[in-house]
Structure formats: C-alpha cells, structure tokens
Design an enzyme around this catalytic site. Structure first.
Site, PDB file in Angstrom:
ATOM      1  N   ARG A  15      28.468  34.554  51.555  1.00  8.46           N
ATOM      2  CA  ARG A  15      29.340  33.332  51.383  1.00  8.46           C
ATOM      3  C   ARG A  15      30.541  33.620  50.367  1.00  8.46           C
ATOM      4  NH1 ARG A  15      25.415  28.679  50.078  1.00  8.46           N
ATOM      5  NH2 ARG A  15      24.060  30.257  49.436  1.00  8.46           N
ATOM      6  N   GLY A  77      13.188  37.648  50.854  1.00 11.38           N
ATOM      7  CA  GLY A  77      12.820  36.697  49.902  1.00 11.38           C
ATOM      8  C   GLY A  77      12.734  37.048  48.434  1.00 11.38           C
ATOM      9  N   THR A  78      12.667  36.122  47.660  1.00  9.77           N
ATOM     10  CA  THR A  78      12.543  36.000  46.357  1.00  9.77           C
ATOM     11  C   THR A  78      11.086  36.536  45.679  1.00  9.77           C
ATOM     12  OG1 THR A  78      12.090  33.724  46.062  1.00  9.77           O
ATOM     13  CG2 THR A  78      14.309  34.372  45.867  1.00  9.77           C
ATOM     14  N   TYR A 365      63.235  50.710  23.466  1.00  8.28           N
ATOM     15  CA  TYR A 365      61.861  51.156  23.710  1.00  8.28           C
ATOM     16  C   TYR A 365      61.652  52.236  22.751  1.00  8.28           C
ATOM     17  CZ  TYR A 365      58.701  54.292  26.204  1.00  8.28           C
ATOM     18  OH  TYR A 365      57.714  55.136  26.584  1.00  8.28           O
ATOM     19  N   ARG A 439      78.983  61.681  19.767  1.00  6.15           N
ATOM     20  CA  ARG A 439      79.539  60.758  20.800  1.00  6.15           C
ATOM     21  C   ARG A 439      80.924  61.430  20.959  1.00  6.15           C
ATOM     22  NH1 ARG A 439      79.262  55.435  17.170  1.00  6.15           N
ATOM     23  NH2 ARG A 439      81.191  55.654  15.854  1.00  6.15           N
TER      24      ARG A 439
END
Length: 467
Positions: A15, A77-78, A365, A439
């Site tokens: 189920r 079954g149980t 980061y 740069r």
C-alpha cells in the site's frame, strides 16, 4: 529477568506503492525500523531479532550488526513470522517484546510501563492496547470481569457488542518467552487468509489458564502503524510535535512550532531561538544562546554557542562561538568557521577553514582553503580551486587583506599581513607584508564612446531605411 525482542519487519508494504521497503521509509529523519530498534535499546533489551522478508538485504544493510536476523521467506501471518525466531530464541528464559517495525511512535516509557505490569501481575502475555474513538478496522480487546484480557476479536468477526468496544490491539506484546513458542506450536491457519495469527496465542494461553494482561497506553497516537503514505504523513506530524515539545521543555524557544522541522537525533542547547522555517536534520548539534533562522536548513553540522544563522544552508559544517552566517550563505561539507567569523550574504564556503575573526562579507566563494585569523576577503573574491583535473589549496595568512573581485588561482599562498589589490588575478605567492597588484593598466580614449554611439545609430538608421 532477561529481556529480548522480536521486530516484525518482513512485510512488503504494497500500500506504500514504493520501491523502498516499507520499514525503511523515514519518519523524523530516520527509517521507521530504526526508531523501533532505538526504543528497544532504551529499555535494555539484550537480544533483538528482526524478522525480514521482502527487502531483507536493504534492512540488514541499514541496521548492520546491532541486531540479529531471521528470514521469513513466505509471508504466512504474524504468528508464522515470530516462529522464524524459534531456533535462535526458543530455548531462552525471560521476556520477549514482539513489536512491528512500522510503529515508530511507541515510546520507551510506554514499553517500560507494559513490562512493569507484565512482571507485577505474573502474566504469561501482556498486550499493549489503546482506546480509539473510531476503532473501525482494528482487533478489539475483550476483557473479563477481572480486567484481564479474555480474547482478541478481529473486526470482521465482531458481533455488535464487541464492535462497540473502543479498546484495540496495537500489535505489540510482552510474552514469557518459552510459553510464547510453546503456544505458537498450537496455532493453526484455519482461517480465510490461511495465515498463522499471533493473536491466536492469546486465546491458547487463556484456554490453558494462563494470565493475559492488557496495558492501555496513555497516548493513543503512539499506536499508529504506517501502512500507506497517508499514515506516514500523520506519523511525521505527530513525531514533529513530540520532538518540538521535548526541545521547548528543555529550554529551546521555537517561535512557530508548526513551521519548524527538527529530526530525531538533533541536539539543541538551552536559550537557543529557532525562527520560522528552520529545518534541522541528521546529527546536527546546536549550542546555547543561538539564533537560527528564519528559513534556514542545517544538516549534520555542529554549531557552537552564541551563533546567528539566518536564511542559509549548512551541510556537514562546523561553526564556532559567536560567528554569524547569512543571509543566503551556503556552507558545504568541510566548512570550518572560527570564532567571531562573519559569513555574509551570497557567500559559499566549501572544505575551507576560516580562522577566528575573519570576514567574508558578501558575494564570494572560498573553497579548498586555509584562511588565517582576522582576514578580510572582499566582495566577489574567489579561490579558483579547480583546474579541470584536481582541487588545489589556497592559503591566506593572518591579518591579510584580499580586495574585491580578486581571483586567487590555486595552488597559491598569501602571506601574513599581505594586501591584494582589488581586481587582481593572483597566480604566484605573495610574501608576508607585501602588496600584490595583477591587472592590466587602464587606458582611456577621449571621445571614443561618442564615436561608437554614432556608428551604432547610423547603422540602425540605415537598416530601417532598407526595410
């Protein structure tokens, strides 16, 4: 007296409509069978036998060697399931708890109270029961005039008087171990389902003059068994209420419990405040006097005292005392944040250690790095840690300054007190106390912007004329 346990976990759980084995579906961050086994540990069970069937390998992989196993190859079954433990437990003296692996809400207190009644009354079996306003579908517990259990009647077999009984069988029992397996030998499958029911043991024992008791749990919510996704959601809701309440009673402020999710193994210190939308998962540990949230998720992380974390995600991270994180930060596995460190908005940290007092205030980061104390990392700075083949280390010394929009191409080392000018791309080491600038020199061309605009305008007008 020796206490053993048999956990019924062999059912497929059709189920649930899932590829995942039923008892492995998580509630409050842990598979249901894990909750059951943990509860059994809390009542000092010496041997736990898990009956497996469908998905046996998956259950064994999860539980490992903390329990023993017996295989129910065919589900009959149980009673038949419990009988699979006979070879390992059948000759033992003591008490045996029989419990279903899909009942995660049953508490150690309830089990201890059931065991106490069982021992005090000298019972051969004690059934854990609950009273429901709407017991439809459950086996009814029918008691005699002396208050003992006379029999259990399944819903389909109830007459009108029995159907009106509100006390139901939860499927959890305490048995005298030897008497349990003796009675199981008399159980037959003469029923519509051709199964061997554990409930038949009760009738066999009472017919033999044995005492069968029933302990009615204080909170019927504990009895819920999960057979479908609707019940799974209800179990999750109930567990969340229980967990939140425990934390609040232990000194944690939860501003909006309905919108706060805390998994079972999370630890939280006193005077910590959880704001709406907080999600705490796994083995997370939160210290005292922290403020967490709103809208924050923390997974398998350690957060020390006096920390503020808001609108952020942490996974397998460590945050030391008096640090602040967020809003909108992401601390990935291996993030190690020192005392009084500031991690600001839109900052991502991965496998990096930041020393006490350092700041990464926004839009940066830092990955695969060792950052010293009192370092300032400016807006948009990035440790470029991956070359397409390997992750490389960036080292930044104490009191260093890394300007905005800096790329640190790993492997690279920035010395103590060094200064990296904004906009630089650093590929070589910067020694202690040095200033690095990397740069291109700026070139201005007078009036050139107007020339470009004129060309673009003329091109646009020419195109419009041709059309």
């Amino acid at each position: 007296m020796k206490l053993m346990a048999i956990v019924l976990a062999a059912g497929q759980g059709k189920r649930m409509k899932s590829k995942l084995y039923k008892v492995l579906h998580p509630v409050a961050g842990k598979p249901m069978v894990g909750h059951v086994v943990d509860t059994l540990k809390q009542i000092d069970v010496t041997r736990t036998m898990v009956i497996v069937g469908f998905g046996a390998e998956a259950v064994q992989s999860y539980l490992g060697d903390q329990v023993e196993y017996a295989l129910q190859e065919k589900q009959c079954g149980t009673g038949h399931a419990v009988l699979q433990a006979k070879d390992l437990l059948g000759d033992e003296d003591g008490m045996t708890v029989v419990i279903c692996g899909d009942t995660p809400l049953i508490s150690d207190v309830t089990l201890k109270n059931t065991i106490e009644l069982h021992q005090r009354s000298g019972a051969s079996a004690t059934i854990l029961t609950a009273k429901l306003d709407e017991p439809q579908g459950y086996g009814r517990v029918i008691r005699g005039e002396d208050g003992r259990v006379a029999r259990i009647v399944e819903q389909k077999d109830c007459n009108s008087e029995e159907a009106a009984v509100q006390e139901i069988n939860t499927g959890t029992y305490i048995f005298d171990n030897r008497k349990l397996f003796k009675a199981l030998g008399s159980v037959t499958n003469n029923n519509a389902q051709n199964e061997y029911y554990l409930t038949d043991v009760v009738g066999i024992m009472t017919s033999a003059g044995e005492t069968v008791q029933g302990y009615c749990m204080a909170d019927a919510a504990e009895s819920i068994g999960v057979n479908d996704r609707v019940a799974l959601a209800e179990a999750e809701r109930l567990f969340k209420v229980r967990i939140n309440r425990e934390h609040m009673l232990n000194g944690v402020t939860i501003v909006d419990p309905a919108n706060t999710y805390i998994e079972r193994d999370v630890v939280i210190g006193a005077d910590t405040v959880l704001l709406p939308g907080t999600i705490l998962r796994g083995k997370t540990i939160i210290g005292e006097q922290c403020t967490i949230g709103p809208q924050t998720e923390i997974i398998d992380s350690v957060v020390k005292d006096d920390v503020t974390i808001k609108q952020s995600v942490l996974q397998e991270a460590y945050v030391d005392n008096e640090a602040s994180v967020g809003p909108f930060a992401y601390l990935r596995p291996g993030a190690d944040i020192g005392k009084q460190v500031k991690i600001g908005d839109f900052v991502e940290i991965k496998n990096a250690k930041l020393g006490d007092g350092s700041k990464v205030s926004h839009l940066s980061y830092v990955g695969d790095a060792i950052v010293g104390t009192n370092v300032n990392i400016g807006c948009g700075a990035i440790t470029v840690n991956y070359d397409g083949f390997n992750k490389n280390l960036t080292e930044i010394g104490n009191d260093a300054f890394v300007g905005s929009n800096v790329n640190l191409i790993a492997p690279v080392k920035i010395g103590n007190g060094a200064y990296v000018v904004a906009g630089s791309t650093i590929t070589h080491a910067v020694n202690d106390g040095d200033l690095a600038i990397a740069r291109e020199r700026q070139t201005n061309k007078p009036g050139y912007a107007d020339k470009i605009k004129g060309r673009m305008k003329a091109k646009k007008e020419n195109k419009a004329t041709k059309e």
